[in-house]
Scaffold this motif. Sequence first.
Motif, PDB file in Angstrom:
ATOM      1  N   ASP A 112     152.946  91.779  22.373  1.00 56.92           N
ATOM      2  CA  ASP A 112     152.767  92.210  23.763  1.00 56.92           C
ATOM      3  C   ASP A 112     153.052  91.068  24.734  1.00 56.92           C
ATOM      4  O   ASP A 112     153.674  91.278  25.783  1.00 56.92           O
ATOM      5  N   GLU A 113     152.596  89.863  24.405  1.00 59.18           N
ATOM      6  CA  GLU A 113     152.854  88.714  25.278  1.00 59.18           C
ATOM      7  C   GLU A 113     154.320  88.301  25.233  1.00 59.18           C
ATOM      8  O   GLU A 113     154.901  87.918  26.248  1.00 59.18           O
ATOM      9  N   LEU A 114     154.927  88.389  24.057  1.00 63.47           N
ATOM     10  CA  LEU A 114     156.333  88.008  23.932  1.00 63.47           C
ATOM     11  C   LEU A 114     157.228  88.877  24.799  1.00 63.47           C
ATOM     12  O   LEU A 114     158.097  88.359  25.516  1.00 63.47           O
ATOM     13  N   ILE A 115     157.031  90.183  24.759  1.00 63.81           N
ATOM     14  CA  ILE A 115     157.948  91.049  25.499  1.00 63.81           C
ATOM     15  C   ILE A 115     157.774  90.913  27.014  1.00 63.81           C
ATOM     16  O   ILE A 115     158.678  91.243  27.779  1.00 63.81           O
ATOM     17  N   LYS A 116     156.637  90.375  27.456  1.00 61.76           N
ATOM     18  CA  LYS A 116     156.443  90.133  28.885  1.00 61.76           C
ATOM     19  C   LYS A 116     157.349  89.012  29.389  1.00 61.76           C
ATOM     20  O   LYS A 116     157.726  88.986  30.557  1.00 61.76           O
ATOM     21  N   ARG A 117     157.660  88.056  28.521  1.00 61.62           N
ATOM     22  CA  ARG A 117     158.391  86.862  28.970  1.00 61.62           C
ATOM     23  C   ARG A 117     159.723  86.661  28.259  1.00 61.62           C
ATOM     24  O   ARG A 117     160.383  85.643  28.463  1.00 61.62           O
ATOM     25  N   ALA A 118     160.116  87.632  27.427  1.00 61.69           N
ATOM     26  CA  ALA A 118     161.336  87.469  26.635  1.00 61.69           C
ATOM     27  C   ALA A 118     162.571  87.265  27.506  1.00 61.69           C
ATOM     28  O   ALA A 118     163.457  86.464  27.171  1.00 61.69           O
ATOM     29  N   ALA A 119     162.647  87.972  28.628  1.00 58.83           N
ATOM     30  CA  ALA A 119     163.821  87.833  29.501  1.00 58.83           C
ATOM     31  C   ALA A 119     163.965  86.405  30.008  1.00 58.83           C
ATOM     32  O   ALA A 119     165.084  85.881  30.131  1.00 58.83           O
ATOM     33  N   ILE A 120     162.853  85.744  30.310  1.00 57.43           N
ATOM     34  CA  ILE A 120     162.886  84.356  30.778  1.00 57.43           C
ATOM     35  C   ILE A 120     163.293  83.425  29.647  1.00 57.43           C
ATOM     36  O   ILE A 120     164.113  82.518  29.822  1.00 57.43           O
ATOM     37  N   SER A 130     146.775  84.969  28.864  1.00 50.99           N
ATOM     38  CA  SER A 130     148.199  84.908  29.185  1.00 50.99           C
ATOM     39  C   SER A 130     148.764  83.502  29.056  1.00 50.99           C
ATOM     40  O   SER A 130     149.931  83.320  28.721  1.00 50.99           O
ATOM     41  N   SER A 131     147.933  82.488  29.296  1.00 49.66           N
ATOM     42  CA  SER A 131     148.411  81.099  29.250  1.00 49.66           C
ATOM     43  C   SER A 131     148.362  80.491  27.860  1.00 49.66           C
ATOM     44  O   SER A 131     149.191  79.632  27.531  1.00 49.66           O
ATOM     45  N   ASN A 132     147.394  80.931  27.044  1.00 53.44           N
ATOM     46  CA  ASN A 132     147.113  80.193  25.819  1.00 53.44           C
ATOM     47  C   ASN A 132     147.381  80.928  24.516  1.00 53.44           C
ATOM     48  O   ASN A 132     147.507  80.280  23.476  1.00 53.44           O
ATOM     49  N   LEU A 133     147.465  82.240  24.542  1.00 54.67           N
ATOM     50  CA  LEU A 133     147.647  82.961  23.293  1.00 54.67           C
ATOM     51  C   LEU A 133     148.910  82.498  22.569  1.00 54.67           C
ATOM     52  O   LEU A 133     148.873  82.105  21.393  1.00 54.67           O
ATOM     53  N   ILE A 134     150.032  82.511  23.273  1.00 51.17           N
ATOM     54  CA  ILE A 134     151.293  82.084  22.677  1.00 51.17           C
ATOM     55  C   ILE A 134     151.324  80.566  22.503  1.00 51.17           C
ATOM     56  O   ILE A 134     151.788  80.044  21.483  1.00 51.17           O
ATOM     57  N   GLU A 135     150.822  79.834  23.493  1.00 52.41           N
ATOM     58  CA  GLU A 135     150.803  78.365  23.435  1.00 52.41           C
ATOM     59  C   GLU A 135     150.143  77.878  22.151  1.00 52.41           C
ATOM     60  O   GLU A 135     150.673  77.007  21.444  1.00 52.41           O
ATOM     61  N   TYR A 136     148.993  78.432  21.833  1.00 49.93           N
ATOM     62  CA  TYR A 136     148.251  77.961  20.666  1.00 49.93           C
ATOM     63  C   TYR A 136     148.929  78.359  19.365  1.00 49.93           C
ATOM     64  O   TYR A 136     148.950  77.588  18.400  1.00 49.93           O
ATOM     65  N   PHE A 137     149.499  79.558  19.332  1.00 48.97           N
ATOM     66  CA  PHE A 137     150.204  79.969  18.110  1.00 48.97           C
ATOM     67  C   PHE A 137     151.397  79.058  17.860  1.00 48.97           C
ATOM     68  O   PHE A 137     151.578  78.531  16.751  1.00 48.97           O
ATOM     69  N   VAL A 138     152.232  78.876  18.867  1.00 50.99           N
ATOM     70  CA  VAL A 138     153.447  78.082  18.692  1.00 50.99           C
ATOM     71  C   VAL A 138     153.117  76.640  18.315  1.00 50.99           C
ATOM     72  O   VAL A 138     153.725  76.069  17.401  1.00 50.99           O
ATOM     73  N   HIS A 139     152.137  76.050  18.983  1.00 53.36           N
ATOM     74  CA  HIS A 139     151.831  74.647  18.678  1.00 53.36           C
ATOM     75  C   HIS A 139     151.172  74.482  17.310  1.00 53.36           C
ATOM     76  O   HIS A 139     151.360  73.441  16.661  1.00 53.36           O
ATOM     77  N   THR A 140     150.421  75.477  16.867  1.00 53.15           N
ATOM     78  CA  THR A 140     149.910  75.421  15.495  1.00 53.15           C
ATOM     79  C   THR A 140     151.072  75.384  14.507  1.00 53.15           C
ATOM     80  O   THR A 140     151.103  74.578  13.568  1.00 53.15           O
ATOM     81  N   GLU A 141     152.055  76.240  14.754  1.00 49.76           N
ATOM     82  CA  GLU A 141     153.224  76.267  13.877  1.00 49.76           C
ATOM     83  C   GLU A 141     154.099  75.027  14.054  1.00 49.76           C
ATOM     84  O   GLU A 141     154.786  74.614  13.112  1.00 49.76           O
ATOM     85  N   ASP A 142     154.078  74.416  15.231  1.00 53.22           N
ATOM     86  CA  ASP A 142     154.823  73.169  15.432  1.00 53.22           C
ATOM     87  C   ASP A 142     154.356  72.086  14.473  1.00 53.22           C
ATOM     88  O   ASP A 142     155.141  71.214  14.065  1.00 53.22           O
ATOM     89  N   ILE A 143     153.093  72.116  14.132  1.00 56.23           N
ATOM     90  CA  ILE A 143     152.547  71.148  13.172  1.00 56.23           C
ATOM     91  C   ILE A 143     152.819  71.621  11.744  1.00 56.23           C
ATOM     92  O   ILE A 143     153.320  70.866  10.908  1.00 56.23           O
TER      93      ILE A 143
END
Length: 214
Positions: free
Chosen positions: A137-145, A102-115
């Motif tokens: 699945d992770e995106l829709i959990k936090r999309a409202a925020i 929950s903490s790293n799946l999105i974090e790692y994807f986004v930061h890879t693309e940040d580079i």
Amino acid sequence: MHFVEPSREVLAETLLAAGPDSPTLCRGWKTRDLAAHLYLRERKAAVGLGLIIKRLSKASDKATAKLASKLKTADDYTELVKAFRSGPPALSPMKIKALDESSNLIEYFVHTEDIRRAVDRWAPRALDEEYSEALWDELIKRAAILYRGVDLGIVLVRPSGPRHVARRAPVSVAIVGEPGELLMHAHGRTRHALVTFEGQADAVALLQSAEVGL
């Protein structure tokens, strides 16, 4: 399937290939700053929380800048990236698989693309279908925020059909794209996300000028 470990590998390889002084999409950060952030967030809770809790953001930024400034040579940078690549320390909460996911799946994807996307010429990666589903699945959990600062209804739509209502309002905009591209948009990388919009022209313009992400 657990995707965090291979995602960590990809991110570490991307950092190493870019070197310490490459640009990123993280405002004011080069790759050395991003590497310092990734290393510290698994070892100093305040660094990770600084992205969520405003009163901790200065301490988080200070710790990141201090460590980044110590990476004076390419070897220093390489050693830090290798330490990140080896995973969190034994007593870190990130050792718990569910929290890691929950903490790293999105974090790692986004930061890879940040580079990858901080250069003039880039192309989206071809993602494994199961990996894309996990990102969705992770995106829709936090999309409202992530879209809480947008004064519109927001509907996330995948080209294959699935959709998710992130925000409800009298006027809505649909954001259409693959899960990875929707993730980039939702995390504020709006100019570097391959998405399209469906809605009234003035509503789309409002979305494009709004602050999106944490």
